[in-house]
Design an enzyme around this catalytic site. Structure first.
Site, PDB file in Angstrom:
ATOM      1  N   LYS A  76       0.855  -1.180   0.000  1.00  0.00           N
ATOM      2  CA  LYS A  76       0.000   0.000   0.000  1.00  0.00           C
ATOM      3  C   LYS A  76       0.894   1.233   0.000  1.00  0.00           C
ATOM      4  CE  LYS A  76      -3.574   2.366   2.631  1.00  0.00           C
ATOM      5  NZ  LYS A  76      -4.486   2.305   3.789  1.00  0.00           N
TER       6      LYS A  76
ATOM      7  N   ARG B 267     -10.735  10.166   2.206  1.00  0.00           N
ATOM      8  CA  ARG B 267     -10.642  10.846   3.508  1.00  0.00           C
ATOM      9  C   ARG B 267     -11.809  11.798   3.701  1.00  0.00           C
ATOM     10  NH1 ARG B 267      -4.068  11.353   3.358  1.00  0.00           N
ATOM     11  NH2 ARG B 267      -3.736   9.101   3.250  1.00  0.00           N
TER      12      ARG B 267
ATOM     13  N   ARG C 239       1.234   9.883   5.665  1.00  0.00           N
ATOM     14  CA  ARG C 239       1.476   8.504   6.100  1.00  0.00           C
ATOM     15  C   ARG C 239       2.794   7.964   5.522  1.00  0.00           C
ATOM     16  NH1 ARG C 239      -3.270   8.336   8.241  1.00  0.00           N
ATOM     17  NH2 ARG C 239      -5.293   8.211   7.174  1.00  0.00           N
TER      18      ARG C 239
ATOM     19  N   GLU D 215       7.406  -6.705   0.953  1.00  0.00           N
ATOM     20  CA  GLU D 215       6.194  -6.571   1.789  1.00  0.00           C
ATOM     21  C   GLU D 215       5.247  -7.751   1.557  1.00  0.00           C
ATOM     22  OE1 GLU D 215       5.283  -4.536   4.092  1.00  0.00           O
ATOM     23  OE2 GLU D 215       6.371  -2.651   3.867  1.00  0.00           O
TER      24      GLU D 215
ATOM     25  N   LYS E   7      -2.230  -1.474  -3.798  1.00  0.00           N
ATOM     26  CA  LYS E   7      -3.096  -0.300  -3.728  1.00  0.00           C
ATOM     27  C   LYS E   7      -2.262   0.963  -3.790  1.00  0.00           C
ATOM     28  CE  LYS E   7      -5.994   2.021  -0.421  1.00  0.00           C
ATOM     29  NZ  LYS E   7      -6.538   2.057   0.906  1.00  0.00           N
TER      30      LYS E   7
ATOM     31  N   SER F  74     -10.219   5.742  -4.345  1.00  0.00           N
ATOM     32  CA  SER F  74     -11.161   6.858  -4.454  1.00  0.00           C
ATOM     33  C   SER F  74     -10.728   7.904  -5.475  1.00  0.00           C
ATOM     34  CB  SER F  74     -11.353   7.491  -3.080  1.00  0.00           C
ATOM     35  OG  SER F  74     -10.127   7.963  -2.556  1.00  0.00           O
TER      36      SER F  74
ATOM     37  N   TYR G 183     -15.093   1.384  -6.526  1.00  0.00           N
ATOM     38  CA  TYR G 183     -16.354   2.105  -6.323  1.00  0.00           C
ATOM     39  C   TYR G 183     -17.237   1.985  -7.569  1.00  0.00           C
ATOM     40  CZ  TYR G 183     -13.581   3.773  -2.451  1.00  0.00           C
ATOM     41  OH  TYR G 183     -12.800   3.811  -1.331  1.00  0.00           O
TER      42      TYR G 183
END
Ligand code: PBG
Length: 346
Positions: free
Chosen positions: A216, A226, A239, A255, A270, A296, A335
């Site tokens: 990610k 958000r 982040r 990872e 992602k 998003s 979505y």
């Protein structure tokens, strides 16, 4: 030496004038031919719909930066999940959101026995039984007052990895107990998969699966999420201390390998489109199912351009999600799931 390639040399094999153009076009001539030889087939079975449900809402609240997406009440969530199941969609991923006044430094409302996490998951499970795979995003940023994905160390101001992982393990058990089939840790803490697996096994949920958000990235494409989740990182923070650097590809493989070794049943990359190279490499590296999250910002860009009449939105959505599958994803969180399911048919 004989060639090992199955593709004939373009210059040597044809008696047809105009070759190779004619040869390459032969199989594109009719829709049925194209259908027959299509290498990538996107179907309803490939889609997982992300859904938001907010505590204390009276009526669903549309998210302005994600046209067509709403924060649901529990009844509207249940209706939406039934609709998606009816369209043949195999899975949903739930993002429960607390009341603002219930946010605190440790995100304690996430795992609260009477909180929105438990109530929403139970309502969905009761409504759809085993007809739909119910996934639970396992993270704390929606529930913390500082907006970080975990517990912030007051000394350093950084997210404390190991303290956070303990909270994820506790939350995962609450989610499993409420009926989640799949726990999806999205906080990018080291060791989160092993801790969640151990907690699930130790609490009587050995059959609950883990979908690791393994690779990610610290992406600018999460902005509309958000908004949808009412998350603001304190002090204009980011982040980058725990999510991956977009400049790094090899790190994603590390990872993913670690998460599989820790017991992840499935892994995720992602965002999707900016990381198709990573999706393809991860697909080659592991034998577990690989998911990709068309996030998003990826959705919002298509919607915004389509609204202005600059692109054909449904066509671009179909092309983009097909491309994610072509790169190697076994399924896609998007979505667009509902809209695509209507076009693709069950
Ligand atoms: C963290 C989480 C995020 C998304 C899914 N899980 C936000 C973040 O990492 O900041 C983003 C999804 C999207 O943009 O659609 N709980």
């Amino acid at each position: 030496m004989p060639s090992t390639s199955s593709t004939p040399s373009l210059s040597s094999t044809s008696a047809t004038p105009g070759y190779p153009i004619r040869r390459l076009r032969r199989l594109r001539r009719t829709p049925a031919l194209r259908r027959l030889v299509a290498q990538t087939r996107l179907g309803v079975d490939d889609l997982v719909a992300p859904l938001f449900v907010a505590d204390g809402l009276e009526t669903p609240r549309p998210v302005s930066s994600l046209p067509g997406v709403s924060q649901h009440t529990i009844p509207s969530l249940v209706a939406e999940v039934r609709r998606l199941a009816g369209l043949g969609i195999p899975g949903v991923i739930l993002f429960p959101l607390p009341r603002t006044e219930d946010k605190d430094a440790t995100g304690s409302a996430a795992a609260s026995p009477d909180g929105i996490t438990r109530r929403a998951l139970e309502a969905v499970r009761d409504a759809v039984g085993d007809d739909l795979v119910v996934m639970a995003d396992c993270c704390l940023d929606e529930f913390t007052d500082h907006g970080h994905c975990g517990i912030v160390d007051p000394g350093t101001g950084e997210v404390d990895n190991d303290a956070t992982v303990e909270h994820y393990a506790e939350l995962a058990v609450v989610q499993a107990k409420a009926g989640a089939d799949v726990i999806a840790p999205s906080g990018m803490m080291d060791g989160q998969v092993a801790a969640i697996r151990a907690a699930l096994d130790g609490s009587g949920y050995p059959t609950t699966a883990v979908l690791a958000y393994a690779a990610k990235y610290a992406s600018a494409l999460y902005g509309p999420f958000r908004d949808a989740a009412d998350v603001t990182i304190v002090g204009g923070g980011d982040r980058k201390g725990y999510q991956q650097d977009p400049r790094n590809g090899r790190e994603a493989l590390l990872e993913v390998a670690l998460d599989v070794a820790e017991g992840a049943d499935m892994v995720m990359v992602k965002p999707a489109l900016t990381y198709l190279d990573v999706v393809a490499e991860v697909r080659r590296l592991v034998d577990v199912p690989v998911a990709a999250y068309h996030v998003s910002g990826e959705y919002a860009m298509v919607k915004a351009a389509a609204e202005r009449g600059w692109i054909d939105g449904p066509a671009v959505a179909l092309e983009q999600i097909t491309a994610v599958k072509r790169a190697g994803a076994d399924f896609v969180l998007t979505y667009f799931a509902g809209e695509l399911a209507e076009v693709l048919g069950a």
